[in-house]
Design an enzyme around this catalytic site. Structure first.
Site, mmCIF file in Angstrom:
data_model
loop_
_atom_site.group_PDB
_atom_site.id
_atom_site.type_symbol
_atom_site.label_atom_id
_atom_site.label_comp_id
_atom_site.label_asym_id
_atom_site.label_seq_id
_atom_site.Cartn_x
_atom_site.Cartn_y
_atom_site.Cartn_z
ATOM 1 N N TYR A 25 0.839 -1.204 0.000
ATOM 2 C CA TYR A 25 0.000 0.000 0.000
ATOM 3 C C TYR A 25 0.873 1.254 0.000
ATOM 4 O O TYR A 25 1.707 1.432 0.894
ATOM 5 C CB TYR A 25 -0.894 -0.061 1.249
ATOM 6 C CG TYR A 25 -1.538 1.220 1.689
ATOM 7 C CD1 TYR A 25 -2.383 1.925 0.827
ATOM 8 C CD2 TYR A 25 -1.340 1.728 2.972
ATOM 9 C CE1 TYR A 25 -2.994 3.093 1.239
ATOM 10 C CE2 TYR A 25 -1.953 2.889 3.398
ATOM 11 C CZ TYR A 25 -2.778 3.581 2.526
ATOM 12 O OH TYR A 25 -3.385 4.731 2.943
ATOM 13 N N ASP A 82 -1.693 -6.249 9.523
ATOM 14 C CA ASP A 82 -2.712 -5.257 9.209
ATOM 15 C C ASP A 82 -3.875 -5.999 8.555
ATOM 16 O O ASP A 82 -3.778 -6.450 7.425
ATOM 17 C CB ASP A 82 -2.084 -4.212 8.273
ATOM 18 C CG ASP A 82 -3.059 -3.133 7.856
ATOM 19 O OD1 ASP A 82 -4.272 -3.404 7.811
ATOM 20 O OD2 ASP A 82 -2.609 -2.006 7.564
ATOM 21 N N ILE A 95 -7.093 -4.953 7.997
ATOM 22 C CA ILE A 95 -8.239 -4.054 7.797
ATOM 23 C C ILE A 95 -9.189 -4.532 6.702
ATOM 24 O O ILE A 95 -10.306 -4.039 6.607
ATOM 25 C CB ILE A 95 -7.805 -2.599 7.503
ATOM 26 C CG1 ILE A 95 -7.070 -2.470 6.169
ATOM 27 C CG2 ILE A 95 -6.939 -2.050 8.618
ATOM 28 C CD1 ILE A 95 -6.873 -1.017 5.754
ATOM 29 N N LYS A 142 -12.848 -0.100 5.739
ATOM 30 C CA LYS A 142 -13.056 -0.956 4.562
ATOM 31 C C LYS A 142 -14.219 -1.910 4.789
ATOM 32 O O LYS A 142 -15.114 -2.002 3.965
ATOM 33 C CB LYS A 142 -11.783 -1.748 4.264
ATOM 34 C CG LYS A 142 -10.523 -0.905 4.182
ATOM 35 C CD LYS A 142 -10.600 0.148 3.078
ATOM 36 C CE LYS A 142 -9.343 1.025 3.080
ATOM 37 N NZ LYS A 142 -9.407 2.081 2.066
#
Lengths: 472, 606
Positions: free
Chosen positions: A144, A229, A231, A271
């Protein structure tokens, strides 16, 4: 006169990733007002399930209006609530939601949860807690683009890439991990941990049990931290199903061991529930020191109590969360399929994926040269000529040119159809043009050499280039 | 698959994670714990601890609630079908334009419309805490310094230093001029930072001041602005209490000063604002950085990604603040109510025999308990603070937690409770003070009775000291005491050796050396100017508080003179103390050494 932070570029906002956004903002697509505008496909937003949230709000108007169930006002209480431990009701609801997403195979203790204003802040906070300026964190590529800002900018930490390759579908391997560690050592950087996104942004794939095991073994042998992570954990829409690092720790009987104290999870509702505006992020850690320190740091980015209260009400409605999660997954799966099929029609393949709000699209065959310049050239054409803002792999630090992240959940179905049409006609025109120019080149060469070559030569050279790419 | 658990040294966290710079483990938080464990409640726990350490504004919630009741669309997402969706997806770090416009015009309104604020320069952050940290990240590198006047908000240690690695260098302010910032204090803070090899990047002020509860005068703002311009550094003006100035015309924002200077040099000025205090909404986390510097605005926006405000909250407050009729009314009524509260507490304290610094703003007053300290030390301050917490059951903030350079000052909040609770608190304090005065008188009696054995020892010193103090005029006191003491020092030592460890410690050789070193300070009478100069030179010693001590010194002197007038009633012990007191004053002025006994006769423990 200003600090080095102001002049340094590690916030990464001058990267092409953000340039595409600027271009989009100048000329955004609108069905009616600007049908030739740029379609935003660089934004990992989930807009597919708002009707579910809206209908919940319709039938439960009290929480948004600062009312308790008995219609008493909770305004003053909330307005004054600034305890950085967060609203207990909200934290309880959030950990239960996290369990639900993981099929209730693991449970989370609300006391180990730290609330932050979004995952952006959660990741930075963890970096502040784990790394000193100049320390390194290993990160699988492609990653990302925002991580350059989140992990490096203000903390002074460094990212050392774990190079993943298309050869094995960008999977994390032991040798890639070791190689990255060696690289860091070579640069005299102290490695403090590995950060993975599971499911991966930008790949849209979740980590396999094998990869997760590798990671646990790796951080165990190197005595470093692991940030997972997660998410996108609620967006896993098809098999293989999602495996959280928590499940691995539990299955390997590592809960409450020293290793589990080095594993930290980042979560967010941006998200999975599609609420990026509400800035709800969280850190989950079994490490008391990290929790204590991160809680104190959360003073720099607390979640509005108004929003905490609303979400505590939404998430404690189990019937709602249950319906939401399954319906949202179903819709994502549909969208994903639509996009994959649409691209296939134009001869474009995607990395096989099971999660996220995007596809990792292989356009290597459309590059004029197998370089990042070639990728940038193609990307510019796609932004300006095709009118799609997508994210080039280079912005995600991908080590191979020709891959693009294309989002599918931030627009209506109609817009996605249009986007696919635009791609189709672009590719058709491109192939045509290429064939023409190649034909002309061929004619020139032929006239020079005054010798005719069969058509397959071109096909062969095309293939050779592709093979060369894979070997990198 | 199982991992062989090899005993490894636990993997470390960052220095930041384990540092104490966040300041949350200071003894000051014990007060909060005491409150949390036993909170006051009118009915359920009337003898509990009253929280007066929390700068919350609870006096105007009815106005907000009334507004929300009659404007229900403010909390829903409107009639528009996509209202919720649009709002939930809004994550642009510029913030909602409607909200930025509303907050900019609210800031203008609070400042009486004198200065203009452009929504383009408003950067939103999740609270002023984040705003201050963000500005520090942008303006300074690790190891650089920001100058901050003392006493200051205890949270600044966390906000400005903890994660940024920036240092705070205090600008020492003193009670002698009501804790105002002076050019001299600015200069000496700057010099101090430079001498420590720190690069000074800016001055940060709170206006109105937390914890003083007073606004900064225009003249002082002009001086600071001139100072930062001359040094080519930044100025951060934290004005989060600007709407809580209850004598409204007494507030001058740095924005007003810039406006009157035609925004010359404004690019070094940055304002921090928040709705936590003025609207009483700390839970909603609404802060802003307003900078006149384009580059700072751009960078602050980018950085605000780490600390954005919930779009839901932005939408709500855009509605509330864009209703001019409401904001006008709110600001006016809120000010009136705060003023009333302030007057209640100040009058109540006065009745109890306690004075406060004259305030005009904020949610607290700056209470002066210096006359009641055993001695002028942090320890005595914390002792009285502990007593107030444990016996009076009030949680107030000791000045030392605000890095005040003088002991005995306390921040007392008055807007986070009902009027009734405030009355209870004042009553408790009144009773406590009465008791304390009684017991102090009692202790004095005891001391006098038990003085017998000391009498002989004191006699000689009393003779000298008493004569000296009685005979010399006030103005010439220091000068003469020096002359006399120089010649009599040996004699003194032999006579009062046991009683006065102080004297032996500061015996002849040491005395001479110090006299030599500090000649310039003792050759003239110790005027306030002279002391100021001295304080500048010896910045980090507690000499910084000389002017205040000078004042109380004269009070003590008068007391001694008065005693001497009625010589025949004077107990020998008191005379001895008087003499010793004289010696101490003298040595104190010459040597720059604080004896730390509080400089009072009454405070001596024999």
């Amino acid at each position: 006169m200003l600090s080095a932070k102001i002049t340094c570029n590690s916030h990464g906002q001058d990267s092409s990733y953000f340039l595409g956004w600027e271009e989009y903002e100048k000329n955004p697509y609108d069905e009616v007002k600007n049908p030739n505008g740029i379609i935003q496909m660089g934004l990992a937003e989930n807009q597919l399930s708002f009707d579910l949230l809206e209908s919940w709000l319709d039938s439960n108007p009290q929480p948004a209006a600062f009312k308790k169930h008995n219609n008493q006002s909770i305004f003053k209480e909330l307005a004054l609530f600034q305890d950085y431990h967060g609203l207990p009701a909200f934290k309880n609801a959030l950990v239960k939601f996290m369990s639900e997403i993981r099929g209730n195979t693991v449970s989370f203790d609300p006391n180990n949860l730290v609330l932050t204003a979004g995952a952006t802040s959660a990741n930075e906070t963890l970096m502040f807690c784990l790394a000193n300026p100049g320390d390194a964190i290993l990160l699988p590529t492609p990653y990302y683009p925002g991580f350059d800002r989140d992990l490096k900018w203000r903390t002074g930490a460094e990212i050392v890439p774990i190079h993943c390759s298309s050869l094995n579908g960008f999977r994390i391997t032991k040798s890639a991990l070791e190689e990255a560690y060696k690289q860091a050592e070579k640069q005299n950087l102290k490695v403090k941990g590995v950060l993975v996104t599971n499911p991966s942004n930008p790949l849209g794939t979740s980590l396999s049990l094998h990869e997760l095991d590798l990671l646990v073994n790796f951080i165990s042998s190197k005595n470093i931290h692991l940030i997972s992570d997660e998410i996108y954990s609620g967006t896993v829409f098809s098999s293989p199903s999602f495996i959280s690092i928590m499940e691995v720790l539990q299955n390997r009987n590592l809960m409450n061991t020293e290793i589990s104290k080095r594993v930290h999870i980042v979560y967010s509702l941006s998200k999975d529930l599609g609420l990026p505006g509400f800035r709800i992020g969280a850190i989950y850690s079994s490490n008391e020191l990290v929790v204590a320190s991160a809680t104190k740091m959360s003073s720099f980015g607390l979640v509005s109590s108004q929003t905490q209260y609303l979400l505590s009400e939404i998430l404690s409605d189990k019937r709602f969360t249950n319906t939401y999660l399954s319906e949202n997954r179903r819709r994502l799966r549909e969208r994903h399929e639509m996009m994959v099929k649409g691209l296939q029609k134009s001869g474009i393949r995607c990395l096989q994926s099971n999660a996220g709000l995007f596809c990792w699209v292989d356009m290597r065959h459309l590059l004029s040269s197998n370089t990042f310049e070639g990728e940038m050239e193609l990307w510019k054409k796609i932004v300006y000529e095709v009118g799609l803002n997508i994210s080039p792999g280079s912005s995600c630090h991908c080590s191979e040119p020709g891959w693009f992240r294309v989002c599918f959940a931030n627009m209506s179905e109609e817009t996605l159809v249009l986007a696919m049409q635009r791609v189709t006609s672009f590719v058709e025109a491109m192939v045509k043009k290429n064939n023409q120019s190649r034909h002309q080149q061929l004619l020139k060469r032929n006239s020079r050499r005054s010798k005719s070559l069969p058509k397959w030569v071109f096909e062969l050279s095309f293939h050779q280039r592709e093979i060369a790419t894979d070997e990198r | 698959m199982a991992i062989e658990i090899v005993q490894q040294p636990a993997v470390g966290l960052s220095k930041i994670a384990v540092s104490e710079t966040h300041g949350e483990n200071s003894p000051y938080f014990a007060g909060w714990k005491a409150y949390d464990e036993n909170p006051y409640h009118e009915k359920h726990n009337p003898s509990g601890v009253i929280q007066m350490g929390l700068a919350e504004n609870q006096v105007s919630f009815d106005l907000l609630e009334e507004y929300l009741e009659s404007n229900q669309e403010a909390t829903s997402w409107g009639k528009k079908v996509s209202g919720f969706k649009e709002n939930a997806l809004f994550q642009d770090y510029h913030g909602l334009l409607a909200f930025r416009k509303a907050i900019a015009s609210f800031m203008e309104q609070v400042r009486g419309g004198k200065a203009k604020f452009s929504p383009e320069r408003v950067v939103l952050t999740a609270g002023a805490t984040a705003a201050n940290e963000l500005l520090t990240f942008i303006l300074a590198d690790p190891g650089d310094a920001l100058l901050v006047p003392t006493p200051y908000y205890p949270g600044f240690d966390r906000d400005l230093r903890w994660r940024t690695g920036v240092e705070i260098v205090p600008i020492h302010c003193e009670s002698s001029n009501n804790f105002q910032i002076t050019p001299e204090a600015l200069e000496s803070a700057y010099d101090h930072a430079t001498s420590m090899n720190m690069k000074v990047r800016g001055v940060l002020i709170t206006n109105p001041s937390n914890p003083l509860g007073a606004t900064i005068q225009r003249k002082v703002l002009e001086q600071i602005l001139d100072f930062v311009t001359r040094k080519n550094i930044h100025m951060i003006s934290d004005e989060i209490y600007s709407g809580s100035v209850f004598y409204a015309d007494e507030f001058v924002s740095i924005a007003d000063v810039l406006e009157s200077r035609n925004y010359k040099d404004s690019e070094r000025c940055h304002i921090v604002y928040s709705l936590s205090k003025d609207l009483g909404l700390p839970g909603f986390r609404v802060g802003t950085v307003y900078s006149y510097n384009d580059q700072v605005v751009t960078t602050a926006r980018r950085m605000s990604s780490f600390t954005l405000i919930s779009s839901q909250t932005q939408l709500l407050l855009a509605s509330v603040l864009s209703n001019k009729e409401f904001t006008q009314k709110y600001i006016k009524i809120n000010r009136e109510r705060l003023r009333k509260r302030y007057e209640t507490i100040v009058n109540g304290l006065r009745k109890a025999g306690i004075e406060c610094l004259k305030g005009n703003a904020g949610l607290f007053c700056w209470m002066n308990l210096t006359p009641y300290l055993k001695d002028a030390t942090k320890e005595s301050e914390l002792e009285i603070w502990k007593t107030i917490m444990e016996e009076v059951k009030l949680n107030i903030s000791p000045g030392s937690s605000c890095r005040c350079s003088e002991a005995g000052w306390f921040r007392v909040c008055f807007a986070n409770m009902s009027e009734e609770t405030l009355e209870v608190a004042l009553r408790r304090l009144h009773e406590f003070m009465d008791k304390r005065r009684l017991s102090m008188a009692g202790r004095k009696g005891e001391r006098e009775r038990g003085a017998g054995t000391m009498e002989v020892i004191w006699a000689g010193a009393a003779e000298e000291g008493g004569r000296l103090i009685g005979e010399r005029s006030k103005d010439r006191y220091h000068f003469l005491i020096r002359d006399t003491m120089a010649s009599k020092l040996k004699q003194f030592q032999s006579k009062a050796v046991q009683a006065s460890q102080f004297l032996s410690k500061h015996g002849n050789a040491y005395y001479k050396q110090l006299m030599e070193e500090n000649k310039q300070y003792v050759q003239e009478p110790a005027t306030v100017e002279k002391c100021n100069e001295l304080s500048k030179k010896l910045f980090y010693t507690r000499l910084a508080s000389i002017p205040n001590r000078n004042e109380s010194f004269w009070k003590e002197l008068d007391y001694v003179k008065n005693l001497w007038k009625n010589k025949k009633d004077l107990h020998v012990e008191q005379a001895g103390i008087a003499a010793l007191f004289g010696v101490e004053c003298f040595a104190w002025f010459c040597a720059g050494e604080i004896v730390g006994r509080g400089f009072t006769i009454t405070g001596y423990h024999v």
